[in-house]
Design an enzyme around this catalytic site. Structure first.
Site, short mmCIF file in Angstrom:
data_model
loop_
_atom_site.label_atom_id
_atom_site.label_comp_id
_atom_site.label_asym_id
_atom_site.label_seq_id
_atom_site.Cartn_x
_atom_site.Cartn_y
_atom_site.Cartn_z
CG HIS A 174 -57.99 -33.33 -52.17
ND1 HIS A 174 -59.11 -34.09 -51.96
CD2 HIS A 174 -58.18 -32.20 -51.46
CE1 HIS A 174 -59.94 -33.45 -51.17
NE2 HIS A 174 -59.41 -32.29 -50.85
CG HIS A 216 -61.28 -25.58 -43.72
ND1 HIS A 216 -60.31 -26.29 -43.06
CD2 HIS A 216 -61.62 -26.35 -44.79
CE1 HIS A 216 -60.08 -27.42 -43.70
NE2 HIS A 216 -60.87 -27.47 -44.75
CD GLU A 260 -58.89 -28.77 -47.90
OE1 GLU A 260 -58.58 -29.70 -48.67
OE2 GLU A 260 -59.96 -28.75 -47.26
CG ASP A 295 -60.39 -25.68 -50.65
OD1 ASP A 295 -59.65 -25.83 -49.68
OD2 ASP A 295 -61.50 -26.23 -50.74
CG HIS A 341 -62.38 -32.21 -44.45
ND1 HIS A 341 -61.40 -32.66 -45.31
CD2 HIS A 341 -62.68 -30.95 -44.84
CE1 HIS A 341 -61.13 -31.74 -46.20
NE2 HIS A 341 -61.90 -30.70 -45.95
CG ASP A 361 -64.59 -27.79 -46.62
OD1 ASP A 361 -64.93 -26.88 -47.39
OD2 ASP A 361 -63.45 -28.28 -46.62
CE1 TYR A 387 -67.08 -30.66 -50.65
CE2 TYR A 387 -68.05 -31.26 -48.54
CZ TYR A 387 -67.16 -30.50 -49.28
OH TYR A 387 -66.35 -29.60 -48.66
CG HIS A 442 -66.37 -26.31 -51.61
ND1 HIS A 442 -65.52 -25.68 -52.49
CD2 HIS A 442 -65.56 -26.86 -50.65
CE1 HIS A 442 -64.26 -25.84 -52.09
NE2 HIS A 442 -64.27 -26.54 -50.98
#
Length: 399
Positions: A26, A80, A82, A84, A146, A165, A193, A226
């Protein structure tokens, strides 16, 4: 099987996926790729922590199968929503048919809005615990770190924090642990990051670190969603976050610019040379040669942002407009600034740049440097004076 799990503690395995090819996340340049980390806890209630990006579901399933039969998974926990981390969730639910699926209160809403499925999801509130048999999980909401749904899971007996994250980075490697990797690259990718994802939420990061201390959570391992897992000196990455969140400036300036016919380039290099002459670390980043996310990484610990643009169609150059929009959204604090640029006819760019920096809360140290056409000796001397002034102000402010 093709893909194997990696043991990270007595009862916990990494079962995620490695994305060697991704180069854009993104708008964030991921030139080292990334990982989508998921974790399997082996207990009376076998539990999967997070899933992976949808195209990598088969890799996840094969890693799980290297440890245990898929149908033995009892619980799935989504830290989370999101994509991914949750993209493969519907397919994993279909494959393993878990007894229960958990997420934060906001996570339940987000997952239902993402996937519109009929799966019952059980909401977890801040401070809730879940017994797995011999082990217990404790959940902390980390809203806006986030996303609104974000939470972390703490495996009490293993002293292991599944940090979602937080404390992660985009870096695809064959190694799973931070202590197996180069320290300088770890710090750079961690900073990148943080600068590009978590910086706007720095006040919340500091509150989370404070809360971890107040709760006296003993942490032996940090397992993010990650990048590498921190099994040795896990509080090292926490100390980095403390430093980045406080946004205390170093003795450093970042000169960011683009140019049409080379005139703004001359000004950028003269300004940078003068700053560096005064012992200030200086980064010069022409935007057609540097990605916006790399620019933001350098800005993270800089005392000053220096922005330059030629005037194009009564405005700023497109690449400069792009990076300003990006920087503004990430809300850096405690910055000095200056603007400069060449023009041929009307010269509005520097005024626009100055206003943009003021709106970001950047303290401008001088009036905009506005030069018509190619900088002559006098114009270059003005640029040099601006560089010296910036260096003086940076030295006075930096730590």
């Amino acid at each position: 099987m093709g893909f194997n799990a990696v043991k990270i503690s007595d009862r916990v395995y990494w079962v995620g996926a490695i994305d060697w090819a991704v180069r854009d996340f993104h708008g964030y340049s991921t030139n080292r790729g990334t990982t989508y980390n998921a974790y399997l806890i082996i207990d009376e209630k076998v539990t999967l922590i997070d899933t992976v990006k949808a195209p990598f579901k088969d890799e996840l399933l094969k890693r799980i199968s290297s440890v245990i039969d898929l149908e033995k998974i009892d619980y799935i926990i989504s830290n989370h929503a999101e994509m991914d981390h949750s993209g493969a969730l519907p397919a994993i639910i279909e494959a393993v048919k878990p007894e229960k699926v958990f997420a934060s209160v906001m996570g339940v809403k987000a997952l239902k809005e993402h996937f519109h499925f009929g799966q019952d999801l059980i909401p977890l509130k801040d401070g809730d615990t879940l017994n797995l048999g011999l082990l217990n999980l404790k959940f902390l909401e980390t809203r806006m770190l986030h996303w609104p749904d974000s939470m972390v899971s703490y495996l009490v007996e293993e002293r292991l924090l599944f940090s979602q994250d937080g404390f992660g980075m985009h870096w695809a490697t064959g190694e799973r642990f931070a202590d197996e990797l180069n320290y300088e690259t770890l710090r750079y990718e961690g900073a990148k990051y943080y600068a590009n994802i978590l910086l706007p939420y720095s006040a919340l990061v500091l509150k989370l670190i404070e809360r971890i201390g107040q709760l006296q959570l003993a942490i032996d391992i940090i397992a993010p969603d990650h990048g590498p897992i921190w099994r040795k000196e896990p509080m090292k990455v926490v100390s980095w976050y403390q430093e980045w969140a406080e946004q205390k400036p170093k003795k450093k300036a970042v000169v960011v610019y683009d140019t049409m016919w080379g005139s703004t380039d001359i000004l950028a290099r003269v300004i940078a040379d003068a700053i560096a002459e005064n012992g200030v670390e200086t980064k010069v980043m022409r935007l057609r040669a540097n990605d916006r996310s790399d620019v933001m990484t350098e800005i993270l610990d800089a005392a000053a942002i220096v922005i330059g643009s030629p005037t194009l169609n009564n405005g700023i150059f497109p690449t400069v407009a792009d990076v300003l929009t990006y920087i503004k959204g990430l809300k850096p604090k405690n910055k000095l600034g200056a603007v400069f640029g060449s023009y041929g006819w009307s010269g509005e760019a520097v005024s626009i740049l100055a206003e943009e920096l003021r709106e970001m809360g950047v303290e401008l140290v001088a009036e905009p440097l506005r030069v018509k056409y190619v900088p002559d000796k006098e114009a270059q001397e003005q640029a040099r004076k601006l560089g010296h002034l910036l260096a003086q102000k940076i030295t006075e402010r930096s730590v």
